[in-house]
Design a protein around this motif. Structure first.
Motif, PDB file in Angstrom:
ATOM      1  N   GLN A   1      11.537   5.438  11.183  1.00 55.01           N
ATOM      2  CA  GLN A   1      11.303   6.489  12.176  1.00 55.01           C
ATOM      3  C   GLN A   1       9.825   6.701  12.483  1.00 55.01           C
ATOM      4  N   LEU A   2       8.985   6.578  11.471  1.00 55.32           N
ATOM      5  CA  LEU A   2       7.601   7.023  11.637  1.00 55.32           C
ATOM      6  C   LEU A   2       6.600   5.891  11.871  1.00 55.32           C
ATOM      7  N   THR A   3       7.082   4.640  11.880  1.00 59.55           N
ATOM      8  CA  THR A   3       6.151   3.561  12.178  1.00 59.55           C
ATOM      9  C   THR A   3       6.698   2.722  13.325  1.00 59.55           C
TER      10      THR A   3
ATOM     11  N   GLY B   1       0.320   8.648   6.628  1.00 60.09           N
ATOM     12  CA  GLY B   1       1.481   9.467   6.916  1.00 60.09           C
ATOM     13  C   GLY B   1       2.666   9.079   6.046  1.00 60.09           C
ATOM     14  N   LEU B   2       2.916   7.794   5.947  1.00 61.57           N
ATOM     15  CA  LEU B   2       4.063   7.341   5.157  1.00 61.57           C
ATOM     16  C   LEU B   2       3.863   7.598   3.666  1.00 61.57           C
TER      17      LEU B   2
ATOM     18  N   VAL C   1       0.829  -1.204   0.000  1.00 60.80           N
ATOM     19  CA  VAL C   1       0.000   0.000   0.000  1.00 60.80           C
ATOM     20  C   VAL C   1       0.867   1.259   0.000  1.00 60.80           C
ATOM     21  N   ILE C   2       1.898   1.253   0.852  1.00 61.31           N
ATOM     22  CA  ILE C   2       2.721   2.452   0.988  1.00 61.31           C
ATOM     23  C   ILE C   2       3.520   2.722  -0.283  1.00 61.31           C
ATOM     24  N   SER C   3       4.173   1.676  -0.833  1.00 60.73           N
ATOM     25  CA  SER C   3       5.021   1.935  -1.999  1.00 60.73           C
ATOM     26  C   SER C   3       4.184   2.224  -3.244  1.00 60.73           C
TER      27      SER C   3
END
Lengths: 290, 276
Positions: free
Chosen positions: B217-219, B142-143, B77-79
């Motif tokens: 860092q963010l997850t 967010g990512l 999903v993120i990529s």
């Protein structure tokens, strides 16, 4: 050719990208700059106060900074040296006629696609581990004492891991550049009796200069920010033996909760990266004209 | 005579190249092999390890114990999400700059590239605090936002270099022959632009899949992609080589296959068109 109408349309099409990148660049960066002049700890919210250049003074005079700067330079320099020399040699080899060239190319390029946390952990455990790693098994089979790579040569080990990841990139780009080399010029030099070494020094190397420069500059941008490899192998240690600037800023801000000090470090990192970036931008700008 | 020399030379070159290729690829091969062993066999000496029984146990354990598929979906999903959003923003921009270049087009392109030079740690703290206050920490949204922004310059540049190669004369010729705007876009522009867009998509998915600063860092758990999931093996308990290998194999296999397809575009995309 472009009419006023199409120009307006073009501007509309570009503006979302420009606005987003502008915000992305300016908002967080000015916040970092602002924080860097504050005494600001996440554990003591509401106690922020202005401290002038103190954070910079503490960050720059901390012995950890000197160590991290040295480590950063060694890491970037070491990986560049290995990947450029190794990449050139490998590109020259792969440029020769051979059987199964496509498959060899696929094997060589593979490490570049491995996510950093995977390659670091695979090297750390399956190869460098002093008890169960392959190097330890080989050492014992040869009757030698296994070497604890990440404890006794942490930075060198990380350089090795990162170089393994970037060697394919250098090889691929140098190989692409080699393939555009003028074959007739090479044959002419050969017929005139130029030795292989002379041909390499006077024809191949000058032809590769631009590609090498591109590799150096692009890798430098990425290598200044090496983080995951350090996080999962040594956590920057022992002591600060494998801490680079990126890791130091992370440790200062998110492990010590020192937002002010971390921000000052962040700004220092930005300045260092900018020095490199100026060269890179000039280089790419020139190629844009060509 | 010369033919025999050439054949011998080719043989030597082939042997040397295959040896080097094998050595470079070896850590990946080894990881895949270990993933099919039991934990007890995985730490044996190389030869004993190879000779031991094969098993799928580690793959099952990685899935049942740590919910591998959720992290895999997060990565997908993120990529893919960040790439599609970036393409949506970049295609119009690159299109406009390639076909309606203005006086400042080059400056705009260079400036966009310069945003890519900003080291991530320079904005780590503000982004972390902003994300904390906006409730974006450990969320896919967010990512996607962050990865879209960090890869946007590369996407625009790659598309720009591809669009630049579509000759404007072809469009003019089509217009002269009486093509409508609709058929011009549909039958002439799209077929020429699609390969460039496809390889941009491919390269960008690879970069986003392997991104290992912001994803770490963010997850923490809920939105953690595979980079973060694998990092959790840095301080494991008990024997874990086989499980680590199985998790790693599953994490790298899809992208390795995509990557092999995109070799050529890789050079072009990562050098911003400076080496082709």
């Amino acid at each position: 050719m472009a009419t006023q109408h199409s120009k307006t349309a073009a501007r509309l099409m570009i503006s979302p990208a420009v606005i987003l990148l502008f915000l992305w660049m300016i908002v967080p960066l000015s916040m970092t700059l602002y924080f860097s002049f504050l005494r600001y700890n996440l554990l003591m919210p509401g106690m922020e106060s202005f401290t002038g250049w103190d954070n910079y003074y503490y960050f720059l005079t901390d012995p950890a900074f000197a160590a991290a700067l040295t480590n950063t330079l060694l890491l970037v320099g070491g990986v560049l040296l290995i990947t450029i020399v190794g990449g050139t040699a490998l590109a020259l080899l792969l440029d020769q006629p051979m059987w199964g060239q496509g498959i060899v190319r696929i094997l060589v390029i593979a490490p570049f696609f491995i996510m950093p946390t995977v390659s670091a952990l695979v090297w750390k455990n399956m190869f460098m581990n002093p008890v169960n790693g392959m190097f330890a098994h080989i050492a014992r089979a040869l009757g030698m004492q296994p070497f604890d790579f990440l404890a006794h040569a942490p930075l060198a080990s990380i350089i090795g891991i990162v170089a393994w990841q970037w060697l394919p990139f250098a090889t691929l780009i140098l190989l692409t550049a080699l393939q555009s080399l003028d074959r007739e010029q090479m044959e002419a030099a050969e017929m005139d009796g130029a030795s292989p070494v002379a041909r390499f020094v006077y024809i191949t190397l000058p032809h590769l200069t631009r590609a090498i420069t591109v590799v150096v500059l692009i890798q430098t941008i990425f290598l200044l920010g090496v983080f995951a490899e350090i996080l999962v192998t040594t956590n920057g240690g022992p002591g600060t033996a494998s801490t680079n600037i990126t890791y130091l800023v992370y440790a200062q801000s998110l492990l010590n909760y020192d937002v002010g000090g971390g921000s000052a470090g962040g700004i220092v990192a930005v300045i260092l990266a900018n020095i490199v970036a100026i060269f890179l931008m000039r280089m790419i700008g020139k190629n844009l004209d060509a | 005579m010369s033919r025999r020399i050439t054949a011998r030379r080719t043989l030597i070159v082939t042997l040397a190249a295959w040896t080097v290729g094998f050595l470079i690829f070896f850590p990946i091969l080894w990881t895949v092999l270990i993933s099919f062993k039991s934990e007890g066999d995985a730490i044996k000496a190389p030869f004993a390890m190879l000779m031991s029984d094969w098993t799928f146990a580690s793959y099952e354990q990685v899935q049942t114990r740590s919910n591998y598929s959720r992290h895999f979906m997060n990565s997908v999903v993120i990529s893919l999400g960040s790439t599609l959003v970036a393409l949506a923003i970049a295609i119009p921009a690159a299109w406009a700059m390639a076909f309606v270049p203005g006086k400042r087009t080059k400056d705009v392109l260079m400036w966009m590239l310069s945003t890519k030079m900003m080291p991530a740690v320079g904005v780590l703290i503000p982004l972390y605090l902003l994300f904390r206050d906006l409730g974006l920490l450990d969320t896919r949204t967010g990512l996607v936002i962050v990865l879209t922004l960090i890869n946007l310059p590369i996407v625009i540049w790659m598309l720009y270099t591809y669009f630049k190669e579509i000759p404007g004369e072809i469009l003019e010729a089509a217009r002269m022959d009486g093509a409508t705007l609709r058929s011009e876009i549909l039958y002439i522009l799209t077929p020429m632009a699609v390969p460039g867009i496809a390889s941009t998509l491919l390269l960008n998915v690879i970069l986003a899949w392997n991104e290992a600063f912001w994803t770490l860092q963010l997850t923490t758990s809920r939105a953690a992609p595979l980079t973060q999931f694998i990092a959790s093996y840095s301080s494991p308990e008990g024997l874990f080589y086989a499980k680590l290998s199985a998790a790693s194999t599953m994490a790298i296999a899809p992208i390795l296959i995509l990557g092999w397809f995109s070799q050529k575009q890789l050079v072009r995309g990562l050098t911003f068109g400076a080496v082709k």
